[in-house]
Design an enzyme around this catalytic site. Structure first.
Site, short mmCIF file in Angstrom:
data_model
loop_
_atom_site.label_atom_id
_atom_site.label_comp_id
_atom_site.label_asym_id
_atom_site.label_seq_id
_atom_site.Cartn_x
_atom_site.Cartn_y
_atom_site.Cartn_z
N TRP A 156 36.16 38.22 39.39
CA TRP A 156 37.39 38.31 38.59
C TRP A 156 37.78 36.94 38.05
CZ3 TRP A 156 36.61 40.91 43.23
CH2 TRP A 156 36.57 42.31 43.13
N HIS A 175 43.30 43.26 38.68
CA HIS A 175 43.02 44.69 38.79
C HIS A 175 44.24 45.39 39.38
CE1 HIS A 175 40.78 43.56 42.84
NE2 HIS A 175 41.98 43.05 42.76
N ARG A 201 42.63 39.11 32.64
CA ARG A 201 41.46 38.32 33.04
C ARG A 201 41.29 37.15 32.08
NH1 ARG A 201 37.40 42.54 35.60
NH2 ARG A 201 38.99 43.69 36.76
N GLN A 215 44.11 49.52 33.56
CA GLN A 215 43.30 50.21 34.57
C GLN A 215 44.10 51.35 35.18
OE1 GLN A 215 42.05 47.41 37.63
NE2 GLN A 215 40.14 46.99 36.54
N VAL A 258 35.58 48.14 49.64
CA VAL A 258 35.05 49.46 49.99
C VAL A 258 33.69 49.32 50.68
CG1 VAL A 258 36.26 50.92 48.32
CG2 VAL A 258 34.24 49.63 47.60
N ALA A 312 38.69 55.16 47.41
CA ALA A 312 39.43 54.48 46.34
C ALA A 312 38.56 54.42 45.10
CB ALA A 312 39.82 53.06 46.79
N1 DAH Z 1 39.20 46.80 41.17
C1 DAH Z 1 37.87 46.94 40.65
C2 DAH Z 1 37.74 46.12 39.40
O1 DAH Z 1 38.68 45.78 38.82
C3 DAH Z 1 37.55 48.39 40.35
C4 DAH Z 1 37.40 49.17 41.62
C5 DAH Z 1 36.18 49.35 42.20
C6 DAH Z 1 38.52 49.73 42.21
C7 DAH Z 1 36.02 50.06 43.37
C8 DAH Z 1 38.40 50.46 43.38
C9 DAH Z 1 37.12 50.61 43.94
O2 DAH Z 1 39.42 51.01 43.99
O3 DAH Z 1 36.99 51.34 45.08
O4 DAH Z 1 36.63 45.81 39.01
#
Ligand code: DAH
Length: 345
Positions: A156, A175, A201, A215, A258, A312
């Site tokens: 990020w 995010h 970002r 998002q 995760v 998630a």
């Molecule tokens: N937060 C991640 C991003 O911005 C996207 C994401 C991936 C969210 C996996 C999630 C997850 O909740 O389980 O790239």
């Protein structure tokens, strides 16, 4: 002389009765009552009469003059009333005609897409939650199992609001995942939430990257949730947005919060899997990241990972809209060009 006056009177009145506009009326006035008008001249002729006749003829002449003048005024009033009536008739509004509509606004395509995505999850029992765009490092990274100096932070590119040289302060969230933590800290399972919102970002902007975009995050935590729940939920979502006939593919991917982590792809709705420009020849299109909530994340908010499990997911809303409508440049969303936006009413 008297006959002459009476003939003049009759003639003048007859003419007057036919006049119906102000210009003709004025011409009539000049013709009979003007300085050189017929009646005026007749009155001047009184002087040449025998003095014995003068009073009678004079009285009659004055009567004729007064009559013509009062008839003139009456006629003028009639004409004015008639013109007023015509004007009113001309201005009358036909209330049975259809109205002219003014310009009507519309929701931005991204707003529509956000609503569509969140509605799809609401039907599955998820509740909408929103969080702050200016976020603590702790929620954006640390509580999501991304410690300071961990290389995963490189995933990020971050706008720091204050940068002391060490992580720990405030930043523009990269995010919507931090709201997983905010919700879990405040509630006990079961949790089923969806978080729409803006993220930021530090990017070089090009056709597929913007420094601000949207998002939708999702989180479900309960006893005995498994990867099967994750897959069932996300396939049901993809069917609602991209069509009932879509097939889904899940592959391993890495996100620190995760375990296991996955990326979800759907078969390309343009070529139906054969390979085309949209899917870059692969037949598959990645639409989101997902996974089973990391035990460390659960423990961090006081949920016992031996009792609770969860899944998630997170997706880019611009990306979903680009895939759904075949839009090839993310900058179009924010170029404020009505010719582009009006296509999506
Ligand atoms: N937060 C991640 C991003 O911005 C996207 C994401 C991936 C969210 C996996 C999630 C997850 O909740 O389980 O790239």
């Amino acid at each position: 002389m008297i006959d002459q006056l009476q003939a003049l009177r009759d003639h003048a009145l007859e003419e007057l009765a036919r006049i119906d506009d102000l210009a003709d009326l004025e011409a009539w006035r000049i013709r009979y009552l003007g300085k050189r008008g017929e009646l005026t001249l007749a009155l001047r002729g009184l002087g040449s009469l025998d003095p014995s006749e003068r009073p009678v003829v004079g009285r009659i002449a004055n009567e004729v003059k007064e009559l013509l003048e009062s008839e003139l005024t009456a006629r003028r009033d009639r004409i004015a009333a008639m013109l007023r009536a015509q004007e009113i008739a001309r201005q009358a509004v036909d209330v049975t005609l259809p109205g002219r509509s003014g310009p009507v606004g519309q929701r931005h395509l991204i707003t529509q897409m956000l609503d569509e995505v969140t509605a799809a999850f609401q039907r599955l029992g998820f509740q909408i939650v929103e969080g702050p765009e200016v976020e603590w490092d702790r929620y954006n990274f640390e509580a999501l199992n991304i410690p300071p100096d961990h290389p995963a932070r490189d995933m990020w590119d971050t706008f720091y609001v204050e940068w002391s040289g060490r992580p720990g302060g405030m930043l523009l969230r990269t995010h919507t995942s931090p709201d997983q933590i905010r919700v879990m800290e405040k509630t006990r399972p079961p949790v089923r939430i969806i978080v729409p919102g803006k993220v930021y970002r530090y990017e070089a902007v090009d056709a597929t990257h913007e420094s601000m975009f949207h998002q939708v995050e999702g989180l479900a935590v309960d006893e005995q949730l498994t990867m099967a729940d994750l897959k069932g939920t996300l396939v049901a979502f993809a069917h609602q947005i991209f069509g009932r006939e879509r097939r889904a593919r899940f592959r391993c991917d890495y996100f620190p919060f995760v375990e296991p982590g996955a990326e979800m792809a759907i078969d390309c709705h343009v070529c139906r899997g054969a390979g085309c420009r949209l899917c870059k020849g692969s037949g598959w299109i990645e639409i989101l990241g997902a996974g089973m909530v990391h035990p460390r994340v659960l423990a961090g908010v006081g949920y016992d990972p031996n009792v609770y499990s969860g899944f998630a997911f997170g997706m880019g809303v611009e990306r979903i809209a680009m895939l759904k409508y075949g839009i090839d440049d993310i900058r179009l969303f924010f170029g404020n060009d009505l010719r582009f936006l009006r296509q999506f009413r």
